[in-house]
Design a protein around this motif. Sequence first.
Motif, short mmCIF file in Angstrom:
data_model
loop_
_atom_site.label_atom_id
_atom_site.label_comp_id
_atom_site.label_asym_id
_atom_site.label_seq_id
_atom_site.Cartn_x
_atom_site.Cartn_y
_atom_site.Cartn_z
N ALA A 128 0.85 -1.18 0.00
CA ALA A 128 0.00 0.00 0.00
C ALA A 128 0.89 1.24 0.00
O ALA A 128 1.92 1.28 0.68
CB ALA A 128 -0.90 -0.01 1.23
N TYR A 129 0.48 2.25 -0.77
CA TYR A 129 1.24 3.51 -0.84
C TYR A 129 0.42 4.59 -0.16
O TYR A 129 -0.71 4.90 -0.58
CB TYR A 129 1.50 3.87 -2.29
N LEU A 130 0.98 5.17 0.91
CA LEU A 130 0.20 6.04 1.78
C LEU A 130 0.83 7.43 1.87
O LEU A 130 2.04 7.56 2.13
CB LEU A 130 0.10 5.43 3.18
N LEU A 131 0.01 8.45 1.66
CA LEU A 131 0.42 9.83 1.84
C LEU A 131 -0.81 10.67 2.15
O LEU A 131 -1.93 10.15 2.19
CB LEU A 131 1.18 10.37 0.62
N ASN A 132 -0.60 11.95 2.39
CA ASN A 132 -1.70 12.80 2.80
C ASN A 132 -2.81 12.81 1.76
O ASN A 132 -2.56 12.99 0.57
CB ASN A 132 -1.20 14.22 3.04
#
Length: 457
Positions: free
Chosen positions: A74-78
């Motif tokens: 999973a790629y997570l950012l704001n």
Amino acid sequence: MIEILTIETPGLGDRSYLAHDGRVALVVDPQRDIDRVLARAAEAGVVITHVFETHIHNDYVTGGLALARATGAAYLLNADDAVAFDRTGLHDGDVVTVSPEMAVRTLHTPGHTHTHLSYALLDAAGDPVAVFSGGSLLFGATGRPDLLGPDHTDTLVRAQWHSAHRLATELPGSATLHPTHGFGSFCSASATASGTAGTVGDETRTNPALTLDEEHYVHDLLAGLDAFPAYYAHMAPANSIGPDTPDLTPPATADPGELRRRIDTGEWVVDLRDGTAFAAGHVAGSVNIGLTGQFVTYLGWLIPWGTPVTLLGETPSQVADAQRELVRIGIDRLAAMATGVPADWTAAPVSFRRATFADLATERATGTGPAVLDVRRTAERADAAVHGSVHIPIHEILTRLDEVPSGTVWVHCAGGYRAGVVASLLHARGHDVVAIDDDFARAVAAGLTSTTARAAA
């Protein structure tokens, strides 16, 4: 048991992190060359399931999206970051469970950017044991607030103070601190502490953001800001689009005729050897940005963006190392390369002299002496300067060439590296140069300097 592995990128002054529980791992702020991260995960025998970004980076091209795609993580950012790719958007307070042994709590910590996030690493009991603070709270400093332009600086510098206090208030003093910037990165608002490890509690006792009131912090930080690399302007747009995995295939080898043609048509042929070797003999018109210094920072800062680059190195591995550094700032394809010694690259190597501050003192003792060019940054010169020297910071040299004194010019910085770079640029343009390869403290000791008002205060 949770283990945090640090992946350093000293050329840019940054760190990435891999945290794991022996089975699965999360990664924070990976650099573009993700093979290093994959290798560390393989060595630890863990599977990467989550990739976190603290912010849309301004000083390097991220490897986050490519790493997530390569691993299925999973790629997570704001969630408020405007990006052109699919990701998992995070909000303040979100908790992401990585495994039964570890989770991540999201903290909105604006200051370096408006949407900056920090990540508290939680153990099996839900207690914070570490924080990945990105460009928020650094060792002895904070991330700079001016990278988004002057219209945002005042808002961001005040937000940075509050973000630092939030981390200090909401996290236990025992939580270890893991910033992305601050190890030579120009993303730091000021010089960071010499240490490379510590806790949130340590910062409450020493960090100006936590020991000064808001107004004094804001005043001191803004007063200390200096220039940052020009290539930063290209990083956030590249990161918002979604960079892919870099191609590190070696470029084609150029013969002497091709090297000459490339230089004559305005391309950059960059010699990676140290300054001493370059000064002793090099291809006329080539530029010396040695791989042993802040190579990628100064090449990216000085080169007109998009100019083709050819690298000259002693060995193929030296060129490969430089190529790896360049893809981290989005210079993806080299025009060509050549390896060996100057005699392999040209039939007529050229040279210039290197000297010390003692040599300069001797020259001046016989008369007025030669012209001296100081290429340090403004903040460095504020404490002391060589009598009568002309000041052109290294990053301004190519736009202020008409201010370079005529005749022989002795070029100096604080230690010799930047002087060598500028001497090579000037020599390529026909100037008679001497590169001072010496510590500036010896200029002071030799009586060559005048003290400024700031230093005397």
